[in-house]
Design an enzyme around this catalytic site. Structure first.
Site, mmCIF file in Angstrom:
data_model
loop_
_atom_site.group_PDB
_atom_site.id
_atom_site.type_symbol
_atom_site.label_atom_id
_atom_site.label_comp_id
_atom_site.label_asym_id
_atom_site.label_seq_id
_atom_site.Cartn_x
_atom_site.Cartn_y
_atom_site.Cartn_z
ATOM 1 N N ASP A 95 -9.794 8.624 4.869
ATOM 2 C CA ASP A 95 -10.318 7.395 5.188
ATOM 3 C C ASP A 95 -11.760 7.100 5.017
ATOM 4 O O ASP A 95 -12.077 6.032 4.409
ATOM 5 C CB ASP A 95 -10.040 7.269 6.742
ATOM 6 N N TRP B 61 -3.728 -6.932 3.030
ATOM 7 C CA TRP B 61 -2.827 -6.146 3.988
ATOM 8 C C TRP B 61 -2.821 -6.748 5.542
ATOM 9 O O TRP B 61 -3.802 -7.793 5.868
ATOM 10 C CB TRP B 61 -3.980 -4.772 4.366
ATOM 11 N N TRP C 79 3.900 1.404 10.444
ATOM 12 C CA TRP C 79 3.007 1.853 9.356
ATOM 13 C C TRP C 79 3.429 3.382 8.627
ATOM 14 O O TRP C 79 4.757 3.613 9.070
ATOM 15 C CB TRP C 79 1.690 2.485 10.216
ATOM 16 N N ASN D 213 0.733 -0.977 0.073
ATOM 17 C CA ASN D 213 -0.087 -0.015 0.080
ATOM 18 C C ASN D 213 0.676 1.208 -0.082
ATOM 19 O O ASN D 213 1.671 1.529 -0.748
ATOM 20 C CB ASN D 213 -1.140 -0.089 1.179
ATOM 21 N N ASP D 214 0.677 2.229 1.010
ATOM 22 C CA ASP D 214 1.331 3.340 0.848
ATOM 23 C C ASP D 214 2.683 3.716 0.426
ATOM 24 O O ASP D 214 3.491 2.834 1.045
ATOM 25 C CB ASP D 214 1.064 4.190 2.177
HETATM 26 O O1 LIG Z 1 -0.581 0.268 6.526
HETATM 27 C C1 LIG Z 1 -0.833 1.320 7.155
HETATM 28 C C2 LIG Z 1 -1.039 2.526 6.843
HETATM 29 O O2 LIG Z 1 -2.081 2.666 5.594
HETATM 30 C C3 LIG Z 1 -2.859 3.647 6.013
HETATM 31 C C4 LIG Z 1 -3.325 4.441 4.660
HETATM 32 O O3 LIG Z 1 -3.540 3.433 3.507
HETATM 33 O O4 LIG Z 1 -4.049 3.232 6.625
HETATM 34 C C5 LIG Z 1 -4.779 2.166 6.169
HETATM 35 C C6 LIG Z 1 -5.521 1.312 7.384
HETATM 36 O O5 LIG Z 1 -6.133 0.194 7.071
HETATM 37 C C7 LIG Z 1 -7.285 0.170 6.084
HETATM 38 O O6 LIG Z 1 -6.610 0.387 4.568
HETATM 39 C C8 LIG Z 1 -6.080 -0.892 4.276
HETATM 40 C C9 LIG Z 1 -5.314 -0.677 2.875
HETATM 41 O O7 LIG Z 1 -4.590 0.955 3.331
HETATM 42 C C10 LIG Z 1 -6.885 -2.111 4.361
HETATM 43 O O8 LIG Z 1 -6.473 -2.846 3.296
HETATM 44 C C11 LIG Z 1 -7.492 -2.310 5.819
HETATM 45 O O9 LIG Z 1 -8.273 -3.297 5.283
HETATM 46 C C12 LIG Z 1 -8.124 -1.083 6.148
HETATM 47 O O10 LIG Z 1 -8.542 -1.299 7.361
HETATM 48 O O11 LIG Z 1 -4.890 0.784 8.419
HETATM 49 C C13 LIG Z 1 -5.320 0.879 9.474
HETATM 50 C C14 LIG Z 1 -5.738 -0.513 10.151
HETATM 51 O O12 LIG Z 1 -6.389 -1.417 9.568
HETATM 52 C C15 LIG Z 1 -6.918 1.603 9.336
HETATM 53 O O13 LIG Z 1 -7.042 2.201 10.526
HETATM 54 C C16 LIG Z 1 -6.394 2.298 8.037
HETATM 55 O O14 LIG Z 1 -7.574 2.692 7.572
HETATM 56 C C17 LIG Z 1 -2.166 4.541 6.714
HETATM 57 O O15 LIG Z 1 -3.013 5.385 7.472
HETATM 58 C C18 LIG Z 1 -1.305 3.592 7.665
HETATM 59 O O16 LIG Z 1 -0.246 4.048 8.287
#
Ligand SMILES: OC[C@H]1O[C@@](CO)(OC[C@@]2(O[C@H]3O[C@H](CO)[C@@H](O)[C@H](O)[C@H]3O)O[C@H](CO)[C@@H](O)[C@@H]2O)[C@@H](O)[C@@H]1O
Length: 583
Positions: A282, A90, A125, A65-66
């Protein structure tokens, strides 16, 4: 780099010395990472991988991802990214690492930062790199602690004479910033530190994405020494109602011209700077930006009139594009934008193919002449992959006609086309309620004829058009008897694949151009990704598609016009693209 920044070098040398005495040696931790990856039951990509990209960055396997901490150090570009060493979904997130001399060809290195200490044991992260005044890079990143709280940590290179910065060490002072009862920070919504910048008072600033209830905010921390950080009483900016602000980015742009500005710069004498605040929402999974003024004394971002930092703000890209991050490229004096594009296929398909996620081609980004929008253009280096070129000049596309472009590898190509629209008076008048370009594009798909348009490109098309992705324009009059026009750019994926399970959402964007001038479109086509740039980078749309028939040599490229009026193709250049060396 500004004089202010340079004057801090002495202080930094001293600080660096102190810091290097207090770092956790992570050599021993590399075995933890090795164990992690070796125990994985990841399926390696097979030879039959029609959707792997030829020149867009992607890891050899698994979930990405990012983009994290992009930077240039000793002439080498670094890209870190969120990666799952154990599979194509993820989870288990580490900072994977690749380096490049040209932003296009990449060499992989072992993950740079991975869970090893209490302050990041449940995940490493997103975060950003800052180049300190003495030239040393440091990384601030979010760690997930044993209580699943989000905290901010620092890591620094183990060996500064290694331009590839292969090994990184973490400070025992970590976490440097953490939620507690006094600061009232939401421990599950406190992440993604930006590149830090030096303020008027020689203190560093960094912002961190957060939310409290429905208020999205960018929390500011300040520091004299990059180690001891103090939360500012007020955020840099916030919005009630937009939810969590992920991956904020905050950087200066010059008001006139396309050169980049270093993140801590106050500008040249007589130079006018504006600031850009970008947030990844988000709730919507889109990246939005606002142009405004940075009040350095009050540490506040003030959006320009007409901008609001929420889901109504302009987007970097109106397709699939998230968690983007810029860096200042001191070698080429430009600001470069990275962005992540996820899959449109099902999770089952991702697991089957063994990977998920690509990075878009890095884009140069700058403020347009109007001062109201950012312009993006693929970095020039990508043009070095262009090989066989096909040119068409002054062709007329009559109503309901197509023109096939022969002679290029249509599944892996770069296409630039200039259309000239005739008979602008024949444009339909836009409905006042049509304020959402995505809705316009999905209501009026490519088969709907209007006064002017649709005209554009059909890419990744099968011979008999059972499959195609169309990227096109429609032009409307703003009002009856008006000589003002509204240009809409669409990317329609609805016919992209015979496979039913993919997300085929149609995307749309307004393009702020005068259609009396030639209308330009560029498309970077790469097997399962189409990155489109309308109006020379005024509107960008990235889409992911998975054709069943239009793959490899069976992929075709057309220019088309399904509108009621003829449209001229003033010029069309298409290039076959070589594959980049990526893994
Ligand atoms: O990898 C963590 C970093 O990614 C970020 C932004 O992309 O937060 C993502 C996040 O998770 C959601 O997004 C995932 C893909 O980006 C997805 O596959 C997962 O199922 C989602 O929950 O990570 C946390 C934990 O799940 C959630 O709160 C976020 O939306 C970034 O903010 C993080 O640093």
């Amino acid at each position: 780099m500004t004089k202010d920044v340079c004057s801090n070098i002495g202080l930094w040398l001293l600080f660096t010395l102190l810091l290097s005495n207090y770092v956790v040696d992570l050599e021993a931790s590399h075995h933890v990472y090795n164990r992690l990856t070796q125990s994985s039951n990841t399926k390696s990509p097979s030879v039959n991988q029609p959707y792997r990209t030829g020149y867009h960055f992607q890891p050899p396997k698994n979930w990405m991802n990012d983009p994290n901490g992009p930077m240039i150090y000793k002439g080498i570009y670094h890209l870190f990214y969120q990666w799952n060493p154990k599979g194509a979904v993820w989870g288990n997130i580490v900072w994977a690492h690749s380096t490049s001399t040209d932003l296009i060809n990449w060499n992989p290195h072992p993950p740079a930062i991975f869970p090893s200490e209490p302050f990041d044991i449940n995940g490493c992260w997103s975060g950003s790199a800052t180049i300190l005044p003495d030239g040393k890079p440091v990384i601030l990143y979010t760690g997930i602690d044993p209580k699943n709280q989000q905290v901010q940590n620092i890591a620094e290179p183990k060996n500064l004479s290694d331009p590839y910065l292969v090994e990184w060490k973490k400070s025992p002072l970590n976490p440097l910033m953490a939620p507690d009862a006094v600061n009232g920070i939401n421990a599950s919504s406190f992440r993604d530190p930006t590149t830090a910048w030096l303020g008027h008072d020689k203190k560093w600033r960094v912002i961190i994405g957060s939310k409290i209830h429905r208020r999205g905010l960018a929390i500011t921390y300040t520091s004299k020494d990059f180690l001891k950080w103090e939360k500012s009483p007020e955020p840099l900016h916030y919005d009630d109602g937009s939810g969590m602000w992920e991956c904020p980015d905050f950087f200066p742009v010059t008001r006139f011209g396309s050169k980049g500005v270093e993140t801590s710069s106050f500008g040249e004498p007589n130079e006018v700077l504006k600031h850009v605040l970008k947030i990844s929402l988000d709730d919507t999974k889109h990246d939005y930006y606002t142009i405004g003024t940075y009040d350095r004394v009050g540490d506040k971002f003030i959006p320009d009139k007409g901008f609001k930092m929420d889901g109504t703000a302009p987007r970097y890209d109106y397709g699939k594009y998230y968690a983007s991050k810029t860096f200042y490229d001191s070698a080429k004096n430009r600001r470069v934008l990275w962005g992540w594009t996820n899959e449109s296929s099902s999770v089952e398909d991702d697991v089957e193919k063994g990977w998920s996620g690509i990075q878009t081609i890095p884009r140069k980004i700058w403020l347009g002449r109007s001062g109201k929008q950012l312009i993006q253009w693929p970095v020039r280096e990508v043009e070095r992959l262009r090989t066989k070129q096909v040119n068409l000049r002054n062709k007329v596309l009559n109503s309901r006609s197509r023109l096939e472009v022969y002679g290029v590898t249509a599944a892996q190509a770069d296409v630039e086309v200039l259309f000239k629209v005739r008979n602008l008076e024949k444009a339909d008048v836009i409905e006042p309620s049509w304020t959402d370009p995505q809705l316009i594009c999905s209501k009026m798909n490519v088969s709907v004829k209007s006064g002017l348009g649709p005209f554009g490109l059909m890419v990744l098309a099968s011979k008999n058009l059972e499959e195609y992705t169309s990227v096109y324009f429609r032009i409307f009059k703003a009002h009856q008897n008006s000589n003002k026009y509204v240009v809409v750019m669409c990317s329609d994926q609805s016919r992209s694949s015979l496979e039913e399970d993919n997300d085929k959402t149609t995307y749309g964007a307004f393009v702020d151009i005068d259609p009396r001038q030639p209308v330009s479109l560029r498309a970077l086509i790469d097997h399962s990704v189409v990155e489109s740039f309308g109006g020379r980078g005024r509107a960008c749309i990235t889409s992911r598609v998975y054709p069943k028939l239009a793959i490899g040599k069976s992929s075709h490229l057309f220019a088309f016009n399904y509108g009621s009026q003829s449209v001229d193709v003033l010029s069309l250049s298409a290039w076959s693209m070589k594959s980049a060396q990526i893994s």
